[in-house]
Design an enzyme around this catalytic site. Structure first.
Site, PDB file in Angstrom:
ATOM      1  N   ASP A   1       6.257  54.785 131.405  1.00 63.65           N
ATOM      2  CA  ASP A   1       5.910  53.956 130.168  1.00 63.65           C
ATOM      3  C   ASP A   1       4.703  53.320 130.365  1.00 63.65           C
ATOM      4  OD1 ASP A   1       5.868  52.368 128.055  1.00 63.65           O
ATOM      5  OD2 ASP A   1       7.605  51.555 128.127  1.00 63.65           O
TER       6      ASP A   1
ATOM      7  N   HIS B   1       7.790  55.567 127.220  1.00 63.04           N
ATOM      8  CA  HIS B   1       8.486  54.683 126.558  1.00 63.04           C
ATOM      9  C   HIS B   1       9.624  55.173 125.792  1.00 63.04           C
ATOM     10  CE1 HIS B   1       8.826  50.676 124.616  1.00 63.04           C
ATOM     11  NE2 HIS B   1       8.611  51.114 123.286  1.00 63.04           N
TER      12      HIS B   1
ATOM     13  N   SER C   1      12.363  47.811 123.855  1.00 67.96           N
ATOM     14  CA  SER C   1      10.933  47.610 123.006  1.00 67.96           C
ATOM     15  C   SER C   1      11.048  46.424 122.241  1.00 67.96           C
ATOM     16  CB  SER C   1      10.877  48.866 122.168  1.00 67.96           C
ATOM     17  OG  SER C   1       9.556  48.940 122.000  1.00 67.96           O
TER      18      SER C   1
HETATM   19  N1  LIG Z   1      10.685  55.276 118.937  1.00 66.02           N
HETATM   20  C1  LIG Z   1      10.814  53.857 118.638  1.00 66.02           C
HETATM   21  C2  LIG Z   1       9.933  53.264 119.634  1.00 66.02           C
HETATM   22  C3  LIG Z   1       9.068  51.907 119.389  1.00 66.02           C
HETATM   23  O1  LIG Z   1       9.871  51.067 120.409  1.00 66.02           O
HETATM   24  C4  LIG Z   1      10.969  53.112 117.307  1.00 66.02           C
HETATM   25  O2  LIG Z   1      10.263  54.059 116.673  1.00 66.02           O
HETATM   26  O3  LIG Z   1      11.248  52.317 117.181  1.00 66.02           O
END
Ligand SMILES: N[C@@H](CCO)C(=O)O
Ligand SMILES: CC(=O)SCCNC(=O)CCNC(=O)[C@H](O)C(C)(C)COP(=O)(O)OP(=O)(O)OC[C@H]1O[C@@H](n2cnc3c(N)ncnc32)[C@H](O)[C@@H]1OP(=O)(O)O
Length: 488
Positions: A316, A349, A153
């Site tokens: 995702d 995701h 991410s």
């Molecule tokens: N669950 C992750 C998702 C964001 O990419 C976070 O809170 O960083």
């Protein structure tokens, strides 16, 4: 504690003294960086892996801070002995991002000029700034090359940024569920979250540290974001239309459905661990992220040198596979070394945090398929043919070497002298280098797997191999200690 855990760990802090220039034009003073490390840095400092965390992550990626900790670090399934980021082989490092709220300087930190929290006076930061801070940290730790940079991410964005900003420093990179250019939809979701925060009266223009924090706004921001981290299928699987209490609808405005209660819980717990202003700044950095140059991603990625692994997750829809494929296409145009894998998952995701079996498998294969060029020492001290034994001994002593390649005018390998040869020369009162150097040198080529080099070393009972290219031009050296640590 399980044998596959890194065990009890502690967060360390490093202060980058003086002014730090940000991409947006502002500066920050004496930035503090929170970081954790797992495993040992080898003597060549060639086995470091930097793990970059996602939006709301922190430096605590593995292990536990105490025996009473309920939960381990956020990527404990991936980091540890025998896991993909194997701490028996690699030195794994993770730091909290600039602008965060888990120990690294961010809007909740004290501004040294005013003695008060920065709040909204904190300058807008970028992915480039976050990575430049990490670069200062690795400089401080004496690490000159990163065996790998890995992140999911927003961590994937930092990984890509590393490959673009410091191409010669990164050998391998793993980008998971990420993008090279934030899309309008991603920006839109972030903006709704920010709007929820700044609309909360307790936000108070960002100046709330002496009063009530804007928990309602922050909780709503997290609830919206959390929906984007799941998938329609996973919500069906987890909750369906199940009710939180009882068997019939209450027909009121309470949280009747399980999914409502779940989101409320996710929002509420988030306010206990995250700062609202940090959320504004870190999401802004995500929005500004765009590695294209002159409208072309291939152009923006053209200087990348790292071997890349790009991973996407089938379900995702926030960082959907097309984002990953665009990265791969951008790299392929310039014939970069890139592989692509899709993780089959219904988790959405957040699968990069949950599908540890698949993630471990894919990353392990990528990291262990290591070529000699990935790990060899490139800056090799050499001597020219015809120099005296004294001169050779002096170079070896000064550089702390046990193996000294002998090269001709064109930098091509013609022999090798070892510390054993030097001792022999002294014992036999021999003064000519030509008489003691080995001419029939066993070598390695840069595109061989390190396993092949390891076997050659073992078979011939030697401890280093010069690495040669075309016409025996010397391009590096690789030694047994380094190899054995990497292949286990
Ligand atoms: N669950 C992750 C998702 C964001 O990419 C976070 O809170 O960083
Ligand atoms: C690098 C980084 O990204 S670090 C940041 C990652 N961490 C986070 O984002 C923290 C927020 N949590 C999450 O995003 C996710 O929970 C994950 C990805 C970490 C883990 O996912 P899962 O294991 O599937 O957990 P899930 O999403 O089901 O949440 C479980 C929690 O919801 C609670 N919960 C489940 N159903 C309900 C419900 N109906 N009502 C209220 N609470 C509920 C559980 O009790 C559990 O609470 P706990 O976390 O205090 O133990």
């Amino acid at each position: 504690m399980s044998e596959r855990s890194v065990g009890i760990v502690a967060t360390n802090y490093h202060t980058i003294e003086g002014e730090f220039q940000l991409e947006g034009g502002h500066t920050l003073k004496n930035i503090r960086v929170a970081y954790e490390t797992y495993g040992n840095l080898n003597k060549e400092k060639s086995n470091a892996i930097l793990v970059c965390h996602a939006l709301t992550g922190d430096a605590h990626a593995a292990g536990r801070h105490s025996g009473d900790d309920i939960k381990p670090g956020w990527w404990d399934d991936i980091i540890g002995p025998g896991k993909a980021l194997d701490t028996d082989r690699y030195f794994v490092l993770c730091s909290n991002v600039l602008g965060g709220c888990k120990g690294t300087t961010g809007p909740a930190s004290l501004d040294p000029d005013t003695g008060r929290q920065y709040g909204i006076t904190f300058p807008v930061i970028t992915m480039g700034d976050m990575v430049n801070v990490q670069k200062k940290l690795i400089d401080y730790l004496g690490i000159t090359t990163l065996f790998a940079v890995v992140g999911g991410s927003m961590g994937g964005m930092q990984t890509l940024q590393w490959c673009v900003a410091y191409p010669e420093l990164v050998k391998k990179a793993v980008v998971i569920a990420s993008t090279a250019i934030s899309s309008p939809q991603q920006i839109a979701f972030n903006e709704v979250g920010r709007n929820a925060i700044i609309s909360d009266p307790d936000w108070n223009g960002g100046d709330y540290y002496d009063g009530e924090p804007p928990v309602n706004g922050l909780s709503t921001a997290r609830m919206i974001a959390h929906i984007t981290y799941l998938s329609d299928a996973s919500m069906h699987e987890k909750f369906g239309r199940k009710l939180q209490q009882g068997e019939s609808y209450k027909f009121d405005m309470s949280n009747d459905f399980q999914v409502e209660s779940y989101l409320k819980y996710q929002g509420d717990t988030f306010t206990g661990r995250f700062d609202a202003n940090s959320y504004l700044y870190v999401t802004k950095a995500v929005d500004y992220f765009d590695l294209s140059k002159n409208g072309s991603l291939a152009e923006g990625l053209k200087d990348v040198q790292a071997k890349m692994l790009v991973i996407s997750i089938t379900s995702d829809w926030l960082y959907s596979p097309y984002h990953s494929r665009k990265i791969v296409e951008g790299l392929t145009v310039k014939e970069h070394d890139v592989s692509y894998r899709e993780i089959e998952s219904s988790y959405g995701h957040d699968a990069f945090l949950l599908e540890s079996g698949q993630i471990n498998y894919v990353i392990h294969n990528f990291l262990t398929h290591t070529l000699i060029s990935d790990v060899m020492t490139e800056k090799v001290a050499t001597i020219k043919e015809g120099v005296s034994i004294e001169k050779a001994a002096k170079v070896m002593f000064e550089e702390g070497l046990t193996h000294l390649p002998v090269v001709n005018e064109n930098g091509c390998l013609i022999g090798i002298v070892t510390s054993w040869d030097i001792s022999k020369a002294v014992a036999l009162k021999c003064s000519k280098l030509e008489n003691i150097m080995t001419r029939d040198v066993l070598t390695a080529s840069p595109d061989e797997p390190i396993v092949a080099a390891a076997k050659r070393l073992e078979r011939h009972s030697i401890s280093a191999l010069p690495v040669v290219g075309e016409k025996k031009r010397l391009i590096g050296i690789i030694d047994s200690e380094d190899i054995s640590r990497l292949i286990g």
